[in-house]
Design a protein around this motif. Structure first.
Motif, PDB file in Angstrom:
ATOM      1  N   SER A 246       0.887  -1.317   0.113  1.00  9.21           N
ATOM      2  CA  SER A 246      -0.124  -0.051   0.193  1.00  9.21           C
ATOM      3  C   SER A 246       0.870   1.178  -0.069  1.00  9.21           C
ATOM      4  O   SER A 246       0.641   2.176  -0.561  1.00  9.21           O
ATOM      5  CB  SER A 246      -0.919   0.026   1.277  1.00  9.21           C
ATOM      6  OG  SER A 246      -1.892  -1.128   1.091  1.00  9.21           O
ATOM      7  N   LEU A 247       1.749   1.114   0.785  1.00  9.84           N
ATOM      8  CA  LEU A 247       2.927   2.304   0.723  1.00  9.84           C
ATOM      9  C   LEU A 247       3.611   2.465  -0.676  1.00  9.84           C
ATOM     10  O   LEU A 247       3.395   3.645  -1.232  1.00  9.84           O
ATOM     11  CB  LEU A 247       4.216   2.101   1.602  1.00  9.84           C
ATOM     12  CG  LEU A 247       5.230   3.008   1.599  1.00  9.84           C
ATOM     13  CD1 LEU A 247       4.792   4.374   2.408  1.00  9.84           C
ATOM     14  CD2 LEU A 247       6.475   2.374   2.485  1.00  9.84           C
ATOM     15  N   VAL A 248       3.963   1.590  -1.187  1.00  9.35           N
ATOM     16  CA  VAL A 248       4.651   1.971  -2.389  1.00  9.35           C
ATOM     17  C   VAL A 248       3.775   2.203  -3.620  1.00  9.35           C
ATOM     18  O   VAL A 248       4.071   2.811  -4.592  1.00  9.35           O
ATOM     19  CB  VAL A 248       5.580   0.542  -2.882  1.00  9.35           C
ATOM     20  CG1 VAL A 248       6.594   0.056  -1.987  1.00  9.35           C
ATOM     21  CG2 VAL A 248       4.642  -0.642  -3.222  1.00  9.35           C
ATOM     22  N   GLU A 249       2.492   1.800  -3.424  1.00 11.01           N
ATOM     23  CA  GLU A 249       1.565   1.870  -4.474  1.00 11.01           C
ATOM     24  C   GLU A 249       0.958   3.571  -4.390  1.00 11.01           C
ATOM     25  O   GLU A 249       0.744   4.139  -5.098  1.00 11.01           O
ATOM     26  CB  GLU A 249       0.386   0.821  -4.523  1.00 11.01           C
ATOM     27  CG  GLU A 249       0.647  -0.418  -5.062  1.00 11.01           C
ATOM     28  CD  GLU A 249       1.117  -0.357  -6.692  1.00 11.01           C
ATOM     29  OE1 GLU A 249       1.003   0.676  -7.091  1.00 11.01           O
ATOM     30  OE2 GLU A 249       1.342  -1.538  -7.131  1.00 11.01           O
ATOM     31  N   GLY A 250       0.430   3.535  -3.059  1.00  6.62           N
ATOM     32  CA  GLY A 250       0.108   4.794  -2.631  1.00  6.62           C
ATOM     33  C   GLY A 250       1.195   6.203  -3.072  1.00  6.62           C
ATOM     34  O   GLY A 250       0.763   7.179  -3.555  1.00  6.62           O
ATOM     35  N   HIS A 251       2.506   5.755  -2.853  1.00  2.76           N
ATOM     36  CA  HIS A 251       3.729   6.615  -3.211  1.00  2.76           C
ATOM     37  C   HIS A 251       3.556   7.056  -4.580  1.00  2.76           C
ATOM     38  O   HIS A 251       3.689   8.354  -5.072  1.00  2.76           O
ATOM     39  CB  HIS A 251       4.948   6.162  -2.631  1.00  2.76           C
ATOM     40  CG  HIS A 251       5.981   6.802  -2.507  1.00  2.76           C
ATOM     41  ND1 HIS A 251       7.115   6.612  -3.373  1.00  2.76           N
ATOM     42  CD2 HIS A 251       6.095   8.377  -2.303  1.00  2.76           C
ATOM     43  CE1 HIS A 251       8.120   7.737  -3.208  1.00  2.76           C
ATOM     44  NE2 HIS A 251       7.425   8.918  -2.701  1.00  2.76           N
ATOM     45  N   ALA A 252       3.618   6.027  -5.368  1.00  2.00           N
ATOM     46  CA  ALA A 252       3.522   6.076  -6.891  1.00  2.00           C
ATOM     47  C   ALA A 252       2.178   6.799  -7.438  1.00  2.00           C
ATOM     48  O   ALA A 252       2.443   7.746  -8.253  1.00  2.00           O
ATOM     49  CB  ALA A 252       3.624   4.762  -7.623  1.00  2.00           C
ATOM     50  N   GLU A 253       0.973   6.702  -6.665  1.00  2.60           N
ATOM     51  CA  GLU A 253      -0.045   7.473  -6.881  1.00  2.60           C
ATOM     52  C   GLU A 253       0.049   8.922  -6.672  1.00  2.60           C
ATOM     53  O   GLU A 253      -0.346   9.791  -7.351  1.00  2.60           O
ATOM     54  CB  GLU A 253      -1.539   6.976  -6.309  1.00  2.60           C
ATOM     55  CG  GLU A 253      -1.820   5.522  -6.702  1.00  2.60           C
ATOM     56  CD  GLU A 253      -2.488   5.513  -7.876  1.00  2.60           C
ATOM     57  OE1 GLU A 253      -3.912   6.096  -7.891  1.00  2.60           O
ATOM     58  OE2 GLU A 253      -2.201   4.991  -8.864  1.00  2.60           O
ATOM     59  N   TYR A 254       0.743   9.105  -5.341  1.00  2.00           N
ATOM     60  CA  TYR A 254       0.885  10.600  -4.918  1.00  2.00           C
ATOM     61  C   TYR A 254       1.636  11.384  -6.052  1.00  2.00           C
ATOM     62  O   TYR A 254       1.494  12.388  -6.130  1.00  2.00           O
ATOM     63  CB  TYR A 254       1.617  10.497  -3.649  1.00  2.00           C
ATOM     64  CG  TYR A 254       1.703  12.051  -3.155  1.00  2.00           C
ATOM     65  CD1 TYR A 254       0.819  12.511  -2.167  1.00  2.00           C
ATOM     66  CD2 TYR A 254       2.988  12.522  -3.341  1.00  2.00           C
ATOM     67  CE1 TYR A 254       1.000  13.926  -1.772  1.00  2.00           C
ATOM     68  CE2 TYR A 254       3.248  13.907  -2.738  1.00  2.00           C
ATOM     69  CZ  TYR A 254       2.275  14.385  -1.938  1.00  2.00           C
ATOM     70  OH  TYR A 254       2.412  15.879  -1.410  1.00  2.00           O
ATOM     71  N   VAL A 255       2.836  10.425  -6.199  1.00  2.74           N
ATOM     72  CA  VAL A 255       3.734  11.278  -7.363  1.00  2.74           C
ATOM     73  C   VAL A 255       3.086  11.776  -8.900  1.00  2.74           C
ATOM     74  O   VAL A 255       3.319  12.810  -9.299  1.00  2.74           O
ATOM     75  CB  VAL A 255       5.043  10.309  -7.403  1.00  2.74           C
ATOM     76  CG1 VAL A 255       5.786  10.840  -8.602  1.00  2.74           C
ATOM     77  CG2 VAL A 255       5.636  10.125  -6.191  1.00  2.74           C
ATOM     78  N   MET A 256       2.435  10.536  -9.223  1.00  4.31           N
ATOM     79  CA  MET A 256       1.720  10.969 -10.663  1.00  4.31           C
ATOM     80  C   MET A 256       0.950  11.974 -10.606  1.00  4.31           C
ATOM     81  O   MET A 256       0.778  12.776 -11.760  1.00  4.31           O
ATOM     82  CB  MET A 256       1.160   9.470 -11.303  1.00  4.31           C
ATOM     83  CG  MET A 256      -0.146   9.037 -10.526  1.00  4.31           C
ATOM     84  SD  MET A 256      -0.531   7.407 -11.119  1.00  4.31           S
ATOM     85  CE  MET A 256      -0.504   7.317 -12.849  1.00  4.31           C
ATOM     86  N   ASP A 257       0.382  12.264  -9.386  1.00  2.00           N
ATOM     87  CA  ASP A 257      -0.703  13.349  -9.560  1.00  2.00           C
ATOM     88  C   ASP A 257      -0.030  14.514  -9.014  1.00  2.00           C
ATOM     89  O   ASP A 257      -0.104  15.828  -9.287  1.00  2.00           O
ATOM     90  CB  ASP A 257      -2.005  13.020  -8.524  1.00  2.00           C
ATOM     91  CG  ASP A 257      -3.070  12.055  -9.256  1.00  2.00           C
ATOM     92  OD1 ASP A 257      -2.667  11.710 -10.482  1.00  2.00           O
ATOM     93  OD2 ASP A 257      -3.688  11.637  -8.652  1.00  2.00           O
ATOM     94  N   GLY A 258       0.909  14.459  -8.093  1.00  2.00           N
ATOM     95  CA  GLY A 258       1.492  15.740  -7.556  1.00  2.00           C
ATOM     96  C   GLY A 258       2.546  16.496  -8.360  1.00  2.00           C
ATOM     97  O   GLY A 258       2.866  17.509  -7.948  1.00  2.00           O
ATOM     98  N   VAL A 259       2.950  15.748  -9.388  1.00  2.00           N
ATOM     99  CA  VAL A 259       3.875  16.541 -10.292  1.00  2.00           C
ATOM    100  C   VAL A 259       2.993  17.799 -10.961  1.00  2.00           C
ATOM    101  O   VAL A 259       3.566  19.035 -11.331  1.00  2.00           O
ATOM    102  CB  VAL A 259       4.552  15.911 -11.431  1.00  2.00           C
ATOM    103  CG1 VAL A 259       5.388  14.655 -11.217  1.00  2.00           C
ATOM    104  CG2 VAL A 259       3.340  15.323 -12.380  1.00  2.00           C
TER     105      VAL A 259
END
Length: 354
Positions: A246-259
């Motif tokens: 959940s951490l690694v998937e959520g981190h990737a989700e955060y990044v793809m929107d956070g840029v």
């Protein structure tokens, strides 16, 4: 116990064909995806503050078709599942003969091939943690089919997908102990495995009832095949692995929107339309999602995204990055929905918004 060569051949026979394209267009897509993956690295590093460990090998980016994805994942599934299957076989009081073993391995090979065929048209990309390991896979026909179906800008969509996958690549190259930690958790899971044939049969019946609910359109949550595991020790391991994934998937989700729109101008549209894609609508899709536990996968994305966003809001990105310092700093299952608990445990102080 599983004929993985047969699984690959079965998947190739059952998988649907990708979108029709010319050789020139296909070559252009491959080239564009390589460029998008290279571009994504700088954006991911800037937002996360992470960099790959110095001196390590440069990760490979492979743009593959559906058969290529199947080959990679048959290898990965074998690396993960064969030790578990072997341990289960060792615990049986009676061993099947050579003929029964051959028939059984072919039957399970066909079943595994069906699963791979289903997933081969849905996965956009992944970072190979196990199996051959170390490669970032981008499944070109699925990316093209999805961007056409969603009616989104191809340049934005391809970079957006690469941001997600490159984040996974960076997680496992910037945090060298992460792969070994997952491998040790899997080894502990295998060591705790103790299922008799009767118990396994009973739990399979429960799973089949869940699949019947899916056919009728009931949208309840299900762990799919993971529901077969109820041993407390295994459940404890699964909770820890679920928290990490959940951490690694959520981190990737955060990044793809956070840029943000400065990097991906149509990011808001992409997120809205992509969220609809993740909801399987047809009866077959619902059944297979229930069987494979993909509903739980969607929950991982959501819980992980909330955890990462919540921690960053409380202690900033630098404070969040303490999660990568050691296995002890990884989130616990209950902290995913209460990030302030993680902040208090790791930072040693009450959570106050940054």
């Amino acid at each position: 116990m599983v004929d993985w060569d047969l699984a690959g051949r079965t998947a190739r026979r059952l998988m649907s064909s990708g979108p029709r394209t010319t050789r020139e267009d296909a070559a252009a897509v491959v080239r564009h995806l390589h460029e998008a993956a290279a571009t994504a690295i700088a954006h991911v590093e800037k937002l996360t503050g992470m960099t790959a460990a110095p001196g390590g090998p440069l990760p490979e980016v492979a743009v593959v078709d559906r058969p290529g994805w199947v080959d990679a994942n048959a290898s990965g599934m074998a690396a993960l599942l064969d030790p578990l299957v072997s341990k289960l076989a060792e615990k049986q009081e009676t061993r099947p003969g050579p003929l029964a073993t051959a028939i059984g391995s072919r039957a399970t090979g066909v079943q595994a091939g069906g699963i791979l065929a289903f997933l081969s048209s849905r996965v956009l990309g992944q970072y190979e943690v196990f199996g051959t390991g170390g490669r970032l896979l981008l499944v070109a026909p699925n990316i093209v089919a999805t961007e056409e179906k969603l009616g989104v800008d191809p340049t934005d969509f391809r970079l957006w997908v690469c941001l997600h996958e490159v984040t996974h690549q960076l997680q496992f190259t910037a945090v060298p102990w992460l792969r070994g930690h997952l491998e040790s958790e899997i080894a502990e899971f295998v060591a705790a495995t103790d299922l008799s044939a009767d118990v396994l049969r009973e739990r399979l019946q429960d799973l089949l009832r869940s699949l019947g609910e899916a056919i009728r359109g009931d949208d309840g949550e299900s762990e799919g095949l993971m529901a077969l595991i109820r041993d407390p020790r295994q459940r404890a391991v699964l909770d820890r692995v679920t928290a990490v994934m959940s951490l690694v998937e959520g981190h990737a989700e955060y990044v793809m929107d956070g840029v943000g729109p400065d990097v991906v101008p149509t990011v808001t549209t992409l997120r809205k339309r992509f969220a609809q894609r993740r909801k399987g609508r047809g009866p077959l899709d619902r059944v297979l999602r229930r069987l494979l536990g993909l509903e739980q996968k969607m929950k991982q994305y959501a819980d992980g995204r909330r955890f990462v966003g919540g921690v960053v809001d409380l202690v900033g990105m630098e404070g969040f990055n303490r999660v990568w310092e050691s296995p002890q700093n990884l989130p616990r299952i209950e902290e995913l929905t209460q990030p302030e608990l993680w902040v208090h445990r790791v930072h040693g102080r009450p959570a106050i918004p940054a």
